[in-house]
Design an enzyme around this catalytic site. Structure first.
Site, mmCIF file in Angstrom:
data_model
loop_
_atom_site.group_PDB
_atom_site.id
_atom_site.type_symbol
_atom_site.label_atom_id
_atom_site.label_comp_id
_atom_site.label_asym_id
_atom_site.label_seq_id
_atom_site.Cartn_x
_atom_site.Cartn_y
_atom_site.Cartn_z
ATOM 1 N N SER A 1 0.818 -1.101 0.108
ATOM 2 C CA SER A 1 -0.023 -0.066 0.161
ATOM 3 C C SER A 1 0.880 1.241 -0.059
ATOM 4 C CB SER A 1 -1.082 0.061 1.206
ATOM 5 O OG SER A 1 -0.428 0.225 2.411
ATOM 6 N N HIS B 1 -3.318 -1.289 -2.513
ATOM 7 C CA HIS B 1 -3.965 -0.426 -2.155
ATOM 8 C C HIS B 1 -4.034 1.208 -3.031
ATOM 9 C CE1 HIS B 1 -4.179 -2.630 1.781
ATOM 10 N NE2 HIS B 1 -4.946 -3.297 0.838
ATOM 11 N N ASP C 1 -3.571 -5.556 6.132
ATOM 12 C CA ASP C 1 -4.034 -6.421 4.915
ATOM 13 C C ASP C 1 -2.785 -7.023 4.225
ATOM 14 O OD1 ASP C 1 -5.926 -7.468 3.155
ATOM 15 O OD2 ASP C 1 -5.593 -5.900 1.881
#
Lengths: 282, 192
Positions: free
Chosen positions: B16, B43, B136
């Site tokens: 991300s 992300h 995540d």
């Protein structure tokens, strides 16, 4: 109906569901259905045997299963370029026509129904629109009818989407169409948009449609991704049959048609237009 | 440990915050004939929804695409999860997309992509977790390890934000902890 380890598989569970409820998920794609059923078992702390028992004996629970399997989250003006294209290239043709029929198939919680109504309103053709919206989930439909969405986090994004959808034009404000309720932290659709659409419960897997009219525009965004190829084809054929020639089908930005349908629809920008090609049945 | 005879069928990379420049750097230094398909689950910043694939394409030696649902995975190609969709690998080696709810506040969810790769490719899957500000991806990478696939975590010292790699390291012990340039070396060594 057991695999080598003596356990029921997700596919077999779908047969149980089909047998004791009106719902048939057998042609949903494996990946999504496995994951959704795993999630249901986790969320409700159920083993497969318990899940089957509850499915057979608890109608209210079956509805929860349906909601969990069919969840499809969306937002107002998701993918703004699609809405911009519809506003600039699809709607102008209806200025001089007496009517415009629209079907949102798999409307989920209704954000795209309201997005479209805003476009129609701004194009000055709102009054001649006949709008149907259908979904398999009772709860999603109830939310769609209410037209109330979370305010915080979303408001700015929605206005940005709207700005992008109306780029190069007069940009309306979200607050032209939604009341803001700070107490309930919601955006609530204004009454003049609320009563227009007829929301009907309908399962796309079932072939018979709940209306007689044909359509100028059919929306079915990010629904077909959950189905296997055979079911996808049947549904696209159904849309084809229920569109007027030249009518427009709007799919999700990362959904495509398989080879067979490429002659039946012409891709125009981000949407599909029903061609007039003559097709023999045999 | 890595066995040179062990051929991977798929590489999944997740990241991300800060991962754009790392991924872009890796893609710019890969062998242009790099065969193994690379799946990217990254992300995106909330307000920068588009332009990521164009950005990555600029320097990449390999074609970068945002796939459509049910698209077949081909060799010598990079597949970037489209904005606002979860991306999965199906048992028949095609891509599946979904708009179901966010996972760890993220869509795409890196966990979801990694878990589906682990399930389909088992020991033939290679998972790489890069810099990021979210947990995540940690569980997903562990699922690759649990299925005897190969796992690499970007060395937290080389990360802009190390929450993501550190979450993975708390969960299990990956096969390698590498800097971005070592990741490039490793990947290029997989080419016959």
């Amino acid at each position: 109906m057991q695999n080598s380890e003596g356990k029921m598989t997700y596919k077999e569970y779908l047969l149980v569901l089909k047998e004791c409820s009106p719902y048939d998920f057998c042609e949903y794609s494996d990946n999504s259905i496995d994951r959704r059923i795993q999630k249901i078992m986790r969320d409700y702390h159920l083993t497969m045997d318990e899940l089957i028992h509850k499915t057979r004996n608890d109608e209210a629970f079956v509805e929860l299963v349906v909601e969990a399997i069919t969840v499809n989250t969306t937002e107002l003006f998701r993918d703004p370029p699609v809405w911009k294209f519809i506003r600039e290239n699809v709607l102008p043709a209806f200025k001089n026509r007496p009517k415009i029929n629209i079907w949102h198939a798999g409307c989920s919680t209704g954000q795209e129904v309201y997005s479209m109504m805003i476009l129609l309103h701004e194009a000055g053709i709102f009054d001649k629109a006949e709008i149907y919206a259908s979904d398999i989930s009772k709860k999603a439909l109830e939310n769609a009818k209410k037209g109330a969405y979370k305010y915080s986090f979303n408001h700015n994004k929605y206005q940005e989407n709207l700005n992008a959808a109306f780029a190069d034009s007069v940009v309306p404000k979200i607050t032209d169409f939604f009341e803001i309720s700070k107490e309930s932290d919601q955006l609530i659709i204004k009454p003049f948009l609320k009563t227009k659409t007829k929301f009907v419960r309908h399962d796309l897997v079932k072939q018979e449609l709940p209306f007689y009219s044909k359509f100028d525009i059919i929306f079915c965004r990010n629904v077909l991704i959950y189905f296997n190829g055979g079911l996808q084809s049947r549904i696209v054929q159904c849309f084809h049959d229920n569109l007027f020639p030249g009518g427009v089908m709007v799919l999700g930005t990362h959904e495509t048609l398989n080879g067979f349908f490429k002659t039946k629809f012409a891709k125009k920008g981000p949407v599909y237009s029903r061609t007039n090609t003559f097709h023999f049945k045999y | 440990m890595h066995n040179p005879e062990h051929s991977y069928k798929i590489i999944v990379m997740g990241g991300s915050a800060g991962s754009f420049s790392v991924v872009s750097g890796i893609l710019s230094k890969l062998d242009p004939n790099f065969k193994i398909p690379i799946i990217l689950s990254l992300h995106r910043l909330k307000h920068v929804r588009s332009g990521l694939s164009e950005g990555l394409s600029l320097n990449s030696k390999i074609k970068v695409v945002e796939p459509n649902d049910k698209e077949k995975i081909e060799p010598n190609r990079v597949y970037l999860a489209p904005s606002n969709y979860h991306m999965f690998i199906e048992i028949d080696g095609s891509i599946a997309l979904s708009t179901e709810e966010s996972h760890n506040h993220s869509r795409p969810s890196i966990d979801y992509t990694l878990m589906s790769a682990a399930y389909v490719y088992r020991e033939k899957a290679l998972g790489i977790l890069l810099t990021g500000a979210n947990k995540d991806g940690a569980k997903g990478l562990k699922s690759i390890a649990d299925n005897r696939g190969y796992t690499i975590v970007q060395d937290p010292v080389t990360c802009d934000i190390d929450t993501m790699p550190k979450s993975a390291l708390q969960l299990f012990c990956p096969d390698e902890i590498l800097s971005p340039s070592e990741i490039v070396q490793f990947l290029n060594s997989l080419q016959p």
